[in-house]
Design an enzyme around this catalytic site. Structure first.
Site, short mmCIF file in Angstrom:
data_model
loop_
_atom_site.label_atom_id
_atom_site.label_comp_id
_atom_site.label_asym_id
_atom_site.label_seq_id
_atom_site.Cartn_x
_atom_site.Cartn_y
_atom_site.Cartn_z
N TYR A 33 16.77 12.71 0.23
CA TYR A 33 16.45 13.83 0.55
C TYR A 33 16.72 14.94 1.53
O TYR A 33 17.04 14.09 2.38
CB TYR A 33 15.23 13.93 0.48
CG TYR A 33 14.28 13.12 1.73
CD1 TYR A 33 14.41 12.34 1.96
CD2 TYR A 33 13.64 14.26 2.07
CE1 TYR A 33 13.94 11.77 3.15
CE2 TYR A 33 12.65 14.01 3.16
CZ TYR A 33 13.23 12.73 3.76
OH TYR A 33 12.37 12.17 5.07
N LYS A 151 19.46 9.51 4.06
CA LYS A 151 18.11 9.87 4.84
C LYS A 151 17.99 9.66 3.26
O LYS A 151 17.34 10.21 1.92
CB LYS A 151 18.20 11.60 4.80
CG LYS A 151 16.81 12.40 5.25
CD LYS A 151 16.57 13.35 5.59
CE LYS A 151 15.25 14.02 5.56
NZ LYS A 151 14.61 13.85 6.34
N GLU A 183 12.26 6.43 16.74
CA GLU A 183 12.03 7.56 16.33
C GLU A 183 10.69 7.00 15.99
O GLU A 183 9.70 6.50 15.56
CB GLU A 183 12.86 7.87 14.98
CG GLU A 183 12.38 6.76 14.01
CD GLU A 183 14.02 7.22 13.31
OE1 GLU A 183 14.81 8.86 13.24
OE2 GLU A 183 14.33 6.61 12.58
N LEU A 207 17.46 8.55 11.83
CA LEU A 207 17.55 9.51 11.48
C LEU A 207 18.52 10.59 12.33
O LEU A 207 18.00 10.53 13.80
CB LEU A 207 17.20 10.31 10.26
CG LEU A 207 17.10 11.23 9.92
CD1 LEU A 207 18.73 11.02 8.43
CD2 LEU A 207 15.75 12.69 9.60
N1 PDD Z 1 12.07 13.85 8.02
N2 PDD Z 1 13.22 11.04 11.75
C1 PDD Z 1 12.96 10.85 10.66
C2 PDD Z 1 12.88 9.42 10.28
C3 PDD Z 1 13.11 11.58 9.97
O1 PDD Z 1 11.92 11.04 8.62
C4 PDD Z 1 13.00 13.29 9.70
C5 PDD Z 1 13.02 14.44 9.28
C6 PDD Z 1 13.78 13.73 11.83
C7 PDD Z 1 14.03 14.04 12.36
O2 PDD Z 1 14.64 15.02 11.07
P1 PDD Z 1 15.19 16.52 11.30
O3 PDD Z 1 15.48 17.24 12.85
O4 PDD Z 1 16.74 16.41 10.51
O5 PDD Z 1 14.31 16.80 10.09
C8 PDD Z 1 13.91 11.86 12.44
C9 PDD Z 1 11.23 15.43 7.18
C10 PDD Z 1 10.65 16.47 7.88
C11 PDD Z 1 10.63 14.97 6.87
O6 PDD Z 1 11.20 13.14 5.95
O7 PDD Z 1 9.19 15.50 6.34
#
Ligand code: PDD
Length: 287
Positions: A33, A151, A183, A207
């Site tokens: 996703y 992801k 993270e 991620l």
């Molecule tokens: N989550 N680390 C994890 C485990 C994440 O699920 C996310 C993003 C990030 C940040 O990635 P980005 O800057 O590309 O959004 C880091 C999204 C926002 C979610 O699951 O809703």
């Protein structure tokens, strides 16, 4: 309001959209996703999300569901149809359904991926009360699988982490593996000491955040010092300030870790400044 959503080539009212009960996303968590934010009706960091989606699909030997151009057109059309000024576009691609349950991947020639997109209206995404207040964090063990750079929709443990945080009177959790912070449950994690921003280097352990990449570039452009290295939760607790980054919360100041207040318990100056710079640039580059 009934949303219009996108499923496998069709724009439909959310109440009429259907996916098979045999879909591997549903049965096996066999899906990836992306979440792209929308400000002023425009997409933020679309290119980065599209490139990461392609990478996630590749790593799992999954077929691209459509081209980048088509993907952009679908995002834009959903934003328009649902009249989103500020909010999110959620995109999911699963390995599809061959009409039964089997651990073995179905033949990609005959089983096409399932692609679903929908919008979430979030009027206060940029001017967020939560960001003005700052987040309280707890630390928990990181027991996720080993390919966090992909992801996938396997979000049970991150959901449990958020529930553990809630039960502890906090807002979110940071994950600890082998004594180091990986993270946040749904964001990348940083602390700041003596003006230096510290965050974990990229690997399969975390991620590769699209917001992380933009924020680190902007921090360097603003002459801030950034160091990528492993760090412990104790270092973060002793820091001047801390923050997280994600597409859904941009730069979120952290004001407390495991009950220990950071600084004066309000969002720190570097986190606030980075949030401003990021939002400013994101709006300028939005498409
Ligand atoms: N989550 N680390 C994890 C485990 C994440 O699920 C996310 C993003 C990030 C940040 O990635 P980005 O800057 O590309 O959004 C880091 C999204 C926002 C979610 O699951 O809703």
């Amino acid at each position: 309001m009934t949303r219009t959503v996108y499923v496998n080539g069709e724009y439909l009212p959310e109440t009429e959209a259907k996916v098979s009960i045999f879909d591997r996303g549903f049965l096996m968590g066999d899906a990836v996703y992306e979440v792209t934010s929308v400000l002023d009706g425009k997409l933020i960091d679309f290119e980065g999300h599209a490139v990461r989606l392609e990478r996630s699909l590749n790593e799992l030997d999954m077929q691209p569901a459509c081209s980048k151009e088509e993907l952009l057109a679908i995002h834009r059309k959903l934003v328009e149809l649902n009249d989103i000024n500020e909010g999110l576009v959620y995109l999911q691609v699963s390995r599809g359904s061959n009409g039964d349950r089997d651990f073995v991947f179905p033949d990609p020639e005959t089983t096409k991926p399932t692609i679903v997109l929908f919008t979430q209206n979030k009027p206060n995404l940029a001017d967020s009360p939560a960001a003005r207040k700052g987040a309280k964090i707890i630390s928990i063990d990181d027991i996720r699988w080993g390919r966090r750079d992909i992801k996938t929709v396997q979000l049970l443990y991150p959901s449990m982490g958020k529930m553990m945080a809630k039960a502890a009177g906090a807002d979110d959790a940071w994950l600890i593996e082998d004594g180091h912070v990986t993270e946040g449950t749904s964001n990348n994690a940083y602390f700041v000491t003596n003006g230096k921003i510290v965050t974990r280097p990229l690997s399969t352990d975390i991620l590769h955040g699209i917001t992380r990449a933009a924020v680190m570039r902007l921090a360097e452009e603003a002459q801030m010092e950034v160091e990528e290295r492993l760090f412990t939760i104790d270092e973060a607790k002793e820091a001047d300030e801390a923050f997280t980054t994600s597409a859904s919360a941009f730069v979120m100041p952290v004001i407390e870790i495991d009950g220990v207040q950071l600084g004066d318990g309000t969002p720190g100056p570097i986190a606030k400044r980075l949030r401003e710079i990021y939002l400013d640039e994101a709006r300028k580059k939005a498409i």
